[in-house]
Design a protein around this motif. Structure first.
Motif, PDB file in Angstrom:
ATOM      1  N   VAL A  99       0.839  -1.227  -0.159  1.00 11.30           N
ATOM      2  CA  VAL A  99       0.123  -0.196   0.042  1.00 11.30           C
ATOM      3  C   VAL A  99       0.918   1.095   0.060  1.00 11.30           C
ATOM      4  N   TYR A 100       0.746   1.942  -0.845  1.00 14.83           N
ATOM      5  CA  TYR A 100       1.345   3.389  -1.150  1.00 14.83           C
ATOM      6  C   TYR A 100       0.695   4.452  -0.829  1.00 14.83           C
ATOM      7  N   LYS A 101       1.150   5.550  -0.381  1.00 13.77           N
ATOM      8  CA  LYS A 101       0.431   7.044  -0.017  1.00 13.77           C
ATOM      9  C   LYS A 101       0.854   8.008  -1.117  1.00 13.77           C
ATOM     10  N   SER A 102       0.281   8.768  -1.453  1.00 13.85           N
ATOM     11  CA  SER A 102       0.719  10.063  -2.309  1.00 13.85           C
ATOM     12  C   SER A 102       0.944  11.190  -1.192  1.00 13.85           C
ATOM     13  N   VAL A 103       2.161  11.647  -1.441  1.00 11.99           N
ATOM     14  CA  VAL A 103       2.794  12.585  -0.564  1.00 11.99           C
ATOM     15  C   VAL A 103       1.980  14.005  -0.680  1.00 11.99           C
ATOM     16  N   CYS A 104       1.280  14.320  -1.850  1.00 13.40           N
ATOM     17  CA  CYS A 104       0.617  15.388  -2.050  1.00 13.40           C
ATOM     18  C   CYS A 104      -0.706  15.396  -1.163  1.00 13.40           C
ATOM     19  N   CYS A 105      -1.465  14.461  -1.292  1.00  9.58           N
ATOM     20  CA  CYS A 105      -2.871  14.668  -0.666  1.00  9.58           C
ATOM     21  C   CYS A 105      -3.341  13.337  -0.011  1.00  9.58           C
ATOM     22  N   GLY A 106      -2.232  12.327   0.189  1.00  8.28           N
ATOM     23  CA  GLY A 106      -2.634  11.071   1.126  1.00  8.28           C
ATOM     24  C   GLY A 106      -3.392  10.149   0.422  1.00  8.28           C
ATOM     25  N   PHE A 107      -3.547  10.187  -1.039  1.00  9.14           N
ATOM     26  CA  PHE A 107      -4.529   9.270  -1.668  1.00  9.14           C
ATOM     27  C   PHE A 107      -3.685   7.823  -1.474  1.00  9.14           C
ATOM     28  N   GLU A 108      -4.473   6.683  -1.400  1.00  8.52           N
ATOM     29  CA  GLU A 108      -3.766   5.446  -1.294  1.00  8.52           C
ATOM     30  C   GLU A 108      -4.155   4.684  -2.189  1.00  8.52           C
ATOM     31  N   ILE A 109      -3.046   3.786  -2.766  1.00  9.42           N
ATOM     32  CA  ILE A 109      -3.352   2.773  -3.833  1.00  9.42           C
ATOM     33  C   ILE A 109      -2.512   1.416  -3.193  1.00  9.42           C
ATOM     34  N   VAL A 110      -3.091   0.207  -3.966  1.00 11.60           N
ATOM     35  CA  VAL A 110      -2.480  -1.043  -3.821  1.00 11.60           C
ATOM     36  C   VAL A 110      -1.740  -1.228  -4.844  1.00 11.60           C
ATOM     37  N   ILE A 111      -0.523  -1.445  -4.985  1.00 16.91           N
ATOM     38  CA  ILE A 111      -0.007  -1.579  -6.248  1.00 16.91           C
ATOM     39  C   ILE A 111       1.154  -3.080  -6.122  1.00 16.91           C
ATOM     40  N   SER A 112       1.008  -3.795  -7.160  1.00 14.94           N
ATOM     41  CA  SER A 112       1.834  -4.998  -7.245  1.00 14.94           C
ATOM     42  C   SER A 112       3.253  -4.698  -7.779  1.00 14.94           C
ATOM     43  N   LYS A 113       4.481  -5.525  -7.427  1.00 16.15           N
ATOM     44  CA  LYS A 113       5.788  -5.625  -7.988  1.00 16.15           C
ATOM     45  C   LYS A 113       5.551  -5.641  -9.401  1.00 16.15           C
ATOM     46  N   GLY A 114       6.284  -4.700 -10.095  1.00 20.28           N
ATOM     47  CA  GLY A 114       6.580  -4.610 -11.590  1.00 20.28           C
ATOM     48  C   GLY A 114       5.391  -3.935 -12.239  1.00 20.28           C
ATOM     49  N   ALA A 115       4.468  -3.272 -11.497  1.00 19.29           N
ATOM     50  CA  ALA A 115       3.653  -2.347 -11.870  1.00 19.29           C
ATOM     51  C   ALA A 115       4.123  -0.909 -11.928  1.00 19.29           C
ATOM     52  N   ILE A 116       3.749   0.043 -12.729  1.00 22.22           N
ATOM     53  CA  ILE A 116       4.072   1.252 -13.019  1.00 22.22           C
ATOM     54  C   ILE A 116       3.474   2.425 -12.230  1.00 22.22           C
ATOM     55  N   PHE A 117       3.912   3.086 -11.260  1.00 21.34           N
ATOM     56  CA  PHE A 117       3.500   4.198 -10.559  1.00 21.34           C
ATOM     57  C   PHE A 117       2.568   5.070 -11.422  1.00 21.34           C
ATOM     58  N   PRO A 118       1.318   5.152 -10.767  1.00 19.19           N
ATOM     59  CA  PRO A 118       0.514   6.240 -11.536  1.00 19.19           C
ATOM     60  C   PRO A 118       0.570   7.760 -11.221  1.00 19.19           C
ATOM     61  N   TYR A 119      -0.036   8.609 -11.727  1.00 16.55           N
ATOM     62  CA  TYR A 119      -0.149   9.884 -11.282  1.00 16.55           C
ATOM     63  C   TYR A 119      -1.348   9.789 -10.274  1.00 16.55           C
ATOM     64  N   CYS A 120      -1.298  10.605  -9.213  1.00 17.48           N
ATOM     65  CA  CYS A 120      -2.380  10.854  -8.386  1.00 17.48           C
ATOM     66  C   CYS A 120      -3.782  11.170  -8.996  1.00 17.48           C
ATOM     67  N   PRO A 121      -4.656  10.446  -8.939  1.00 16.49           N
ATOM     68  CA  PRO A 121      -6.108  10.851  -9.504  1.00 16.49           C
ATOM     69  C   PRO A 121      -6.375  12.327  -9.257  1.00 16.49           C
ATOM     70  N   ASP A 122      -5.898  12.900  -8.216  1.00 16.71           N
ATOM     71  CA  ASP A 122      -6.460  14.395  -7.799  1.00 16.71           C
ATOM     72  C   ASP A 122      -5.631  15.232  -8.409  1.00 16.71           C
ATOM     73  N   HIS A 123      -4.401  14.911  -8.747  1.00 20.09           N
ATOM     74  CA  HIS A 123      -3.412  15.790  -9.483  1.00 20.09           C
ATOM     75  C   HIS A 123      -2.712  15.332 -10.520  1.00 20.09           C
ATOM     76  N   LEU A 124      -3.272  15.214 -11.671  1.00 21.89           N
ATOM     77  CA  LEU A 124      -3.158  14.513 -12.990  1.00 21.89           C
ATOM     78  C   LEU A 124      -1.779  15.452 -13.500  1.00 21.89           C
ATOM     79  N   ARG A 125      -1.703  16.688 -13.210  1.00 27.04           N
ATOM     80  CA  ARG A 125      -0.538  17.331 -13.956  1.00 27.04           C
ATOM     81  C   ARG A 125       0.693  17.568 -13.200  1.00 27.04           C
ATOM     82  N   HIS A 126       0.787  17.010 -12.045  1.00 24.99           N
ATOM     83  CA  HIS A 126       2.021  16.828 -11.493  1.00 24.99           C
ATOM     84  C   HIS A 126       2.410  15.490 -11.072  1.00 24.99           C
ATOM     85  N   ILE A 127       4.088  15.331 -11.361  1.00 29.38           N
ATOM     86  CA  ILE A 127       4.569  14.046 -10.875  1.00 29.38           C
ATOM     87  C   ILE A 127       4.271  13.735  -9.466  1.00 29.38           C
ATOM     88  N   THR A 128       3.693  12.466  -9.268  1.00 23.58           N
ATOM     89  CA  THR A 128       3.244  12.226  -7.820  1.00 23.58           C
ATOM     90  C   THR A 128       4.283  11.454  -7.082  1.00 23.58           C
TER      91      THR A 128
END
Length: 76
Positions: A22-51
């Protein structure tokens, strides 16, 4: 760029994840579950900035449904 700060791992949008969890975005605290080998996405609330994503320490993903053990059902 993957940075290890103490016991936590920090990754950024576009990087390949090295550890399931489980990973948490530093920008707003949005949490995701991400598997090994997956690509880290943009935060869905801040799509214009690197998360920046921070691994939450000691999340036990074996009990996702909140039960002590997962039982499989017999096939009919």
């Amino acid at each position: 760029m993957r940075v290890i700060l103490g016991a936590s791992t920090v990754s950024k949008t576009g990087q390949v994840n090295q550890k399931f969890g489980v990973y948490k975005s530093v920008c707003c605290g949005f949490e995701i579950v991400i598997s090994k080998g997956a690509i880290f996405p943009y935060c869905p609330d801040h799509l214009r900035h690197i998360t920046t994503w921070k691994l939450l320490a000691d999340e036990d993903m074996t009990q996702i449904d909140g039960k002590k053990g997962l039982k499989s059902k017999e096939a009919a």
